[in-house]
Scaffold this active site. Sequence first.
Site, PDB file in Angstrom:
ATOM      1  CG  HIS A 188      19.702 -23.610  10.530  1.00  0.00           C
ATOM      2  ND1 HIS A 188      20.643 -23.627  10.767  1.00  0.00           N
ATOM      3  CD2 HIS A 188      18.894 -22.601   9.475  1.00  0.00           C
ATOM      4  CE1 HIS A 188      21.264 -22.365  10.095  1.00  0.00           C
ATOM      5  NE2 HIS A 188      20.286 -22.048   9.547  1.00  0.00           N
TER       6      HIS A 188
HETATM    7  C1  UD1 Z   1      16.140 -18.774   8.052  1.00  0.00           C
HETATM    8  C2  UD1 Z   1      16.795 -18.276   6.676  1.00  0.00           C
HETATM    9  C3  UD1 Z   1      18.158 -18.966   6.796  1.00  0.00           C
HETATM   10  C4  UD1 Z   1      18.951 -18.877   7.998  1.00  0.00           C
HETATM   11  C5  UD1 Z   1      18.199 -19.227   9.398  1.00  0.00           C
HETATM   12  C6  UD1 Z   1      18.841 -18.592  10.698  1.00  0.00           C
HETATM   13  C7  UD1 Z   1      15.361 -18.155   4.860  1.00  0.00           C
HETATM   14  C8  UD1 Z   1      15.098 -18.516   3.371  1.00  0.00           C
HETATM   15  N1  UD1 Z   1      15.988 -18.884   5.655  1.00  0.00           N
HETATM   16  O1  UD1 Z   1      16.034 -20.138   8.219  1.00  0.00           O
HETATM   17  O2  UD1 Z   1      18.858 -18.548   5.703  1.00  0.00           O
HETATM   18  O3  UD1 Z   1      20.285 -19.408   8.197  1.00  0.00           O
HETATM   19  O4  UD1 Z   1      16.902 -18.402   9.218  1.00  0.00           O
HETATM   20  O5  UD1 Z   1      18.457 -19.312  11.795  1.00  0.00           O
HETATM   21  O6  UD1 Z   1      15.106 -16.932   5.205  1.00  0.00           O
HETATM   22  N2  UD1 Z   1      10.145 -21.464  13.762  1.00  0.00           N
HETATM   23  C9  UD1 Z   1       9.704 -21.357  14.991  1.00  0.00           C
HETATM   24  N3  UD1 Z   1      10.064 -20.085  15.631  1.00  0.00           N
HETATM   25  C10 UD1 Z   1      10.516 -19.180  15.026  1.00  0.00           C
HETATM   26  C11 UD1 Z   1      10.766 -19.177  13.632  1.00  0.00           C
HETATM   27  C12 UD1 Z   1      10.699 -20.128  12.990  1.00  0.00           C
HETATM   28  O7  UD1 Z   1       9.168 -22.129  15.489  1.00  0.00           O
HETATM   29  O8  UD1 Z   1      10.729 -18.110  15.953  1.00  0.00           O
HETATM   30  C13 UD1 Z   1      10.034 -22.520  13.037  1.00  0.00           C
HETATM   31  C14 UD1 Z   1       8.655 -22.543  11.831  1.00  0.00           C
HETATM   32  O9  UD1 Z   1       8.083 -23.702  12.062  1.00  0.00           O
HETATM   33  C15 UD1 Z   1       9.086 -22.099  10.672  1.00  0.00           C
HETATM   34  C16 UD1 Z   1      10.519 -23.035  10.591  1.00  0.00           C
HETATM   35  O10 UD1 Z   1      11.037 -22.757  12.037  1.00  0.00           O
HETATM   36  O11 UD1 Z   1       8.302 -22.694   9.582  1.00  0.00           O
HETATM   37  C17 UD1 Z   1      11.399 -22.133   9.626  1.00  0.00           C
HETATM   38  O12 UD1 Z   1      11.548 -20.691   9.939  1.00  0.00           O
HETATM   39  P1  UD1 Z   1      12.053 -19.878   8.725  1.00  0.00           P
HETATM   40  O13 UD1 Z   1      12.449 -18.430   9.319  1.00  0.00           O
HETATM   41  O14 UD1 Z   1      11.123 -19.870   7.626  1.00  0.00           O
HETATM   42  O15 UD1 Z   1      13.369 -20.319   8.184  1.00  0.00           O
HETATM   43  P2  UD1 Z   1      14.859 -20.753   9.014  1.00  0.00           P
HETATM   44  O16 UD1 Z   1      14.993 -22.315   8.722  1.00  0.00           O
HETATM   45  O17 UD1 Z   1      14.813 -20.362  10.387  1.00  0.00           O
HETATM   46  N1  UDP Z   2      23.765 -19.265  17.563  1.00  0.00           N
HETATM   47  C1  UDP Z   2      23.210 -19.135  18.930  1.00  0.00           C
HETATM   48  N2  UDP Z   2      22.551 -20.277  19.422  1.00  0.00           N
HETATM   49  C2  UDP Z   2      22.384 -21.261  18.842  1.00  0.00           C
HETATM   50  C3  UDP Z   2      22.764 -21.562  17.505  1.00  0.00           C
HETATM   51  C4  UDP Z   2      23.328 -20.472  16.907  1.00  0.00           C
HETATM   52  O1  UDP Z   2      23.424 -18.130  19.226  1.00  0.00           O
HETATM   53  O2  UDP Z   2      21.960 -22.384  19.528  1.00  0.00           O
HETATM   54  C5  UDP Z   2      24.224 -18.100  16.831  1.00  0.00           C
HETATM   55  C6  UDP Z   2      25.661 -18.306  16.274  1.00  0.00           C
HETATM   56  O3  UDP Z   2      26.461 -18.201  17.322  1.00  0.00           O
HETATM   57  C7  UDP Z   2      25.789 -17.470  15.115  1.00  0.00           C
HETATM   58  C8  UDP Z   2      24.299 -17.535  14.620  1.00  0.00           C
HETATM   59  O4  UDP Z   2      23.566 -17.965  15.601  1.00  0.00           O
HETATM   60  O5  UDP Z   2      26.159 -16.224  15.727  1.00  0.00           O
HETATM   61  C9  UDP Z   2      24.103 -18.363  13.654  1.00  0.00           C
HETATM   62  O6  UDP Z   2      22.961 -18.380  13.137  1.00  0.00           O
HETATM   63  P1  UDP Z   2      22.002 -19.373  12.275  1.00  0.00           P
HETATM   64  O7  UDP Z   2      23.043 -20.654  12.464  1.00  0.00           O
HETATM   65  O8  UDP Z   2      20.786 -19.861  12.570  1.00  0.00           O
HETATM   66  O9  UDP Z   2      22.222 -18.970  10.865  1.00  0.00           O
HETATM   67  P2  UDP Z   2      23.189 -18.881   9.582  1.00  0.00           P
HETATM   68  O10 UDP Z   2      24.519 -18.391   9.996  1.00  0.00           O
HETATM   69  O11 UDP Z   2      23.404 -20.247   9.058  1.00  0.00           O
HETATM   70  O12 UDP Z   2      22.480 -18.219   8.606  1.00  0.00           O
END
Ligand code: UD1
Ligand code: UDP
Length: 356
Positions: free
Chosen positions: A200
């Site tokens: 992601h």
């Molecule tokens: C964010 C964090 C990242 C973290 C990740 C965990 C930042 C800059 N990034 O990235 O560091 O690793 O969360 O998973 O803060 N969306 C949905 N449903 C939701 C949330 C998001 O559909 O509930 C979609 C939307 O299209 C959105 C995209 O996901 O634009 C990205 O979501 P966003 O929270 O901006 O960033 P992440 O990629 O989730």
């Molecule tokens: N995780 C989860 N379901 C998924 C993918 C990840 O429960 O389908 C959990 C994983 O075990 C870990 C956390 O989400 O505890 C990691 O989050 P993510 O990879 O979104 O963010 P990052 O750690 O890269 O910021």
Amino acid sequence: MTIIGNRPQFVKAAAVSRQLRRSAQELIVHTGQHYDDELSGVFFDELGVPAPDRELGAGSGTNTEQTARILAALEPMLRELRPDMALVYGDTNSTLAGTLAAAQAGIAVGHVEAGMRSFDRSMPEELNRVLCDHASDLLLCSTQTAMENLEAERAAGERHLVGDVMADVLLAFRGPARERSTALTDHGVDPGEFVLATAHRAGNVDDPQRLSRLVELLEAVPGAVVFPLHPRTRARLEEAGLLGRLQVADGMRLSAPLGYLDFIRLAGAARAVLTDSGGVQKEAYLLEVPCVTMRPNTEWVETVEAGWNVLVDLDSEAALAALERPRPPGPRPDLYGGGHAAERVCDLVAAYTERR
Ligand code: UD1
Ligand code: UDP
């Protein structure tokens, strides 16, 4: 006041909130950065995170928009509630907004997972980490490397090595996950016979060329691959017309994002984990599962040094070679505090707030 907003932060807060409430009054603020049940509600339910006291409903947007919306919503709330400390986790936009709003309001900030660095400023998370650390009062570090990073940067806050709160959660829930999760049968995979993949990072999925290399890499992995799709990744694959290709790839099992118990059940039974997640690299290490990281760098350098994690960026050949390598011999060092990080966080928060 605990300020959290996305998936890994709900996991981290699960370790701390339970302990914190024994000695302090905690308010949980959910920024709304993640709002789908699959990325939010399920973690509160499964891990017993107390329901949020306030929800800011920030939603999605560019990094700047999202950060600004959370900041604007936090300012009056902090003025109203005046907590003794704001506790923030990790490196997301919710972390930065929480830190900045509290620091501007003269409220002490405790940063859990302080000092992590990839030294790659193209990552939004790296910018968030650096800014948060330099505005925080209590820097709670997962690793000795993080302590040294903060020392090298002369961060002004008080530094402590506490271990990693995600490790606390994993160690507490790996047993229940084995007992309760039916994820192996749900996805039609046998222990040791599949790869668990997650992706992601903006740097991997937002650029269509990089995304196309990611798809090629995943297609090249032999055997079964379970790939729960983060909504960001699903959206980018759809936009690029690449989702259909993955859906028909040999052995590929795409799914919605998984709940924590199902995810760690699969991670613990996989022959390897292929990921660009920060948290998942640590979890693979703790579960004694080899990790292949689709990034050119990592903050979790100890997992690489210990031989359990290999950085391959999006190089398919390097990824395949890494997936085939033998398991590293010998005992693994205890890198993340043995499941006691949250206790240390709570003791330090109590000591800090009593002193002020
Ligand atoms: C964010 C964090 C990242 C973290 C990740 C965990 C930042 C800059 N990034 O990235 O560091 O690793 O969360 O998973 O803060 N969306 C949905 N449903 C939701 C949330 C998001 O559909 O509930 C979609 C939307 O299209 C959105 C995209 O996901 O634009 C990205 O979501 P966003 O929270 O901006 O960033 P992440 O990629 O989730
Ligand atoms: N995780 C989860 N379901 C998924 C993918 C990840 O429960 O389908 C959990 C994983 O075990 C870990 C956390 O989400 O505890 C990691 O989050 P993510 O990879 O979104 O963010 P990052 O750690 O890269 O910021």
